[in-house]
Motif scaffolding. Sequence first.
Motif, mmCIF file in Angstrom:
data_model
loop_
_atom_site.group_PDB
_atom_site.id
_atom_site.type_symbol
_atom_site.label_atom_id
_atom_site.label_comp_id
_atom_site.label_asym_id
_atom_site.label_seq_id
_atom_site.Cartn_x
_atom_site.Cartn_y
_atom_site.Cartn_z
ATOM 1 N N GLN A 1 41.231 27.433 55.049
ATOM 2 C CA GLN A 1 42.399 27.149 56.116
ATOM 3 C C GLN A 1 42.803 25.941 56.011
ATOM 4 N N THR A 2 42.368 24.885 55.546
ATOM 5 C CA THR A 2 42.890 23.517 55.212
ATOM 6 C C THR A 2 43.104 23.152 53.822
ATOM 7 N N VAL A 3 43.650 22.138 53.757
ATOM 8 C CA VAL A 3 44.156 21.471 52.323
ATOM 9 C C VAL A 3 42.540 21.089 51.857
ATOM 10 N N ALA A 4 41.618 20.572 52.489
ATOM 11 C CA ALA A 4 40.357 19.883 52.233
ATOM 12 C C ALA A 4 39.660 21.194 51.621
ATOM 13 N N GLU A 5 39.720 22.268 52.257
ATOM 14 C CA GLU A 5 38.900 23.482 52.219
ATOM 15 C C GLU A 5 39.547 24.206 50.722
ATOM 16 N N PHE A 6 40.909 24.209 50.773
ATOM 17 C CA PHE A 6 41.504 24.598 49.395
ATOM 18 C C PHE A 6 40.925 23.659 48.211
ATOM 19 N N GLU A 7 41.092 22.680 48.319
ATOM 20 C CA GLU A 7 40.831 21.897 47.188
ATOM 21 C C GLU A 7 39.350 22.028 46.844
ATOM 22 N N LYS A 8 38.458 21.972 47.683
ATOM 23 C CA LYS A 8 37.043 22.454 47.346
ATOM 24 C C LYS A 8 36.941 23.753 46.615
ATOM 25 N N TRP A 9 37.897 24.725 47.135
ATOM 26 C CA TRP A 9 37.597 26.043 46.509
ATOM 27 C C TRP A 9 38.330 25.960 45.064
ATOM 28 N N LEU A 10 39.423 25.240 45.084
ATOM 29 C CA LEU A 10 40.109 25.125 43.678
ATOM 30 C C LEU A 10 38.959 24.319 42.535
ATOM 31 N N SER A 11 38.483 23.416 43.087
ATOM 32 C CA SER A 11 37.580 22.421 42.245
ATOM 33 C C SER A 11 36.325 23.669 41.541
ATOM 34 N N ARG A 12 36.040 24.857 42.479
ATOM 35 C CA ARG A 12 35.251 25.545 41.910
ATOM 36 C C ARG A 12 35.867 26.702 40.671
ATOM 37 N N LYS A 13 37.180 26.827 40.682
ATOM 38 C CA LYS A 13 37.783 27.710 40.093
ATOM 39 C C LYS A 13 37.881 27.498 38.624
ATOM 40 N N LYS A 14 37.823 26.279 38.225
ATOM 41 C CA LYS A 14 37.983 26.221 36.828
ATOM 42 C C LYS A 14 39.166 26.495 36.092
ATOM 43 N N THR A 15 40.293 25.941 36.531
ATOM 44 C CA THR A 15 41.514 26.496 35.990
ATOM 45 C C THR A 15 42.414 25.262 35.681
ATOM 46 N N ASP A 16 43.351 25.412 34.927
ATOM 47 C CA ASP A 16 44.341 24.295 34.674
ATOM 48 C C ASP A 16 45.719 24.595 35.553
ATOM 49 N N ALA A 17 45.843 25.745 36.095
ATOM 50 C CA ALA A 17 46.973 26.245 36.853
ATOM 51 C C ALA A 17 47.258 25.419 37.865
ATOM 52 N N ASN A 18 48.543 25.262 38.311
ATOM 53 C CA ASN A 18 48.918 24.580 39.759
ATOM 54 C C ASN A 18 49.033 25.446 40.987
ATOM 55 N N TYR A 19 48.422 25.240 42.133
ATOM 56 C CA TYR A 19 48.576 25.915 43.151
ATOM 57 C C TYR A 19 49.200 25.169 44.102
ATOM 58 N N GLU A 20 49.930 25.867 45.055
ATOM 59 C CA GLU A 20 50.421 25.249 46.386
ATOM 60 C C GLU A 20 49.677 25.854 47.693
ATOM 61 N N PHE A 21 49.284 25.201 48.714
ATOM 62 C CA PHE A 21 48.704 25.607 49.726
ATOM 63 C C PHE A 21 49.428 25.446 50.799
ATOM 64 N N VAL A 22 49.859 26.781 51.551
ATOM 65 C CA VAL A 22 50.462 26.663 52.667
ATOM 66 C C VAL A 22 49.853 27.564 53.997
ATOM 67 N N ARG A 23 49.385 26.788 54.679
ATOM 68 C CA ARG A 23 48.764 27.347 56.141
ATOM 69 C C ARG A 23 48.042 28.687 55.802
ATOM 70 N N GLY A 24 46.974 28.266 54.962
ATOM 71 C CA GLY A 24 45.786 29.450 54.495
ATOM 72 C C GLY A 24 46.419 30.254 53.342
ATOM 73 N N ARG A 25 47.735 30.346 52.971
ATOM 74 C CA ARG A 25 48.044 30.947 51.824
ATOM 75 C C ARG A 25 47.874 30.153 50.305
ATOM 76 N N ILE A 26 47.430 30.784 49.629
ATOM 77 C CA ILE A 26 47.088 30.159 48.099
ATOM 78 C C ILE A 26 48.410 30.605 47.099
ATOM 79 N N ILE A 27 49.350 29.671 46.803
ATOM 80 C CA ILE A 27 50.617 30.090 45.927
ATOM 81 C C ILE A 27 50.282 29.590 44.748
#
Length: 190
Positions: free
Chosen positions: A17-43
């Motif tokens: 729900q927050t950028v901090a939570e998103f970045e924690k999720w992303l750190s576990r994802k193991k990907t080189d892809a770029n993602y944007e995060f907008v109010r709970g949406r992972i793009i």
Amino acid sequence: MEITATPVPRKRPSAPQTVAEFEKWLSRKKTDANYEFVRGRIIRKPPMMQEELFIVDFLVRRFVKTQSFELGDNLLTEFDSYVDAYRKRVPDLAFFNASQIASTRIGERVMPIFTIEVLSDSESQNDVLEKVQDYFDAGVQLVWYIAPKQQKIYAYTSPDDIKVYKGPDVCSAAPVVPDFQFVIQDLFQS
């Protein structure tokens, strides 16, 4: 009498729900892809394509001739840009001044002063307007949306103030980078 175990439902992790939570999720994802995060949406943000290389090359070559570049400012590709605790964007190109670049050494999160996006076929008008609004909410002073197929640059100085440049028009990044300017048709010449 047969006893059967009732399966315990697995608790599904909640979506960030927050950028901090998103970045924690992303750190576990193991990907080189770029993602944007907008109010709970992972793009998922597609990387820039080779068809856009001539645009980036042209802009960077023009930028390195500016006084801003001489002072340590830079125009960089696809860097995280933090709008607020709920939004993180990844512009195609972003202008960071020397002070902002230095502040990242101590872990400060910064938002560029000027962003450039290259319009992709997958972006809707709503996507564009939402991004532009996010950038200005974060304090960006200038947004360029480059439309290669139309050979135009849409320059936003606010979410509601836009100027369209094409053909022989001179596009300028003033007042952010006053000497960063060029004729539109030079960008799209083959």
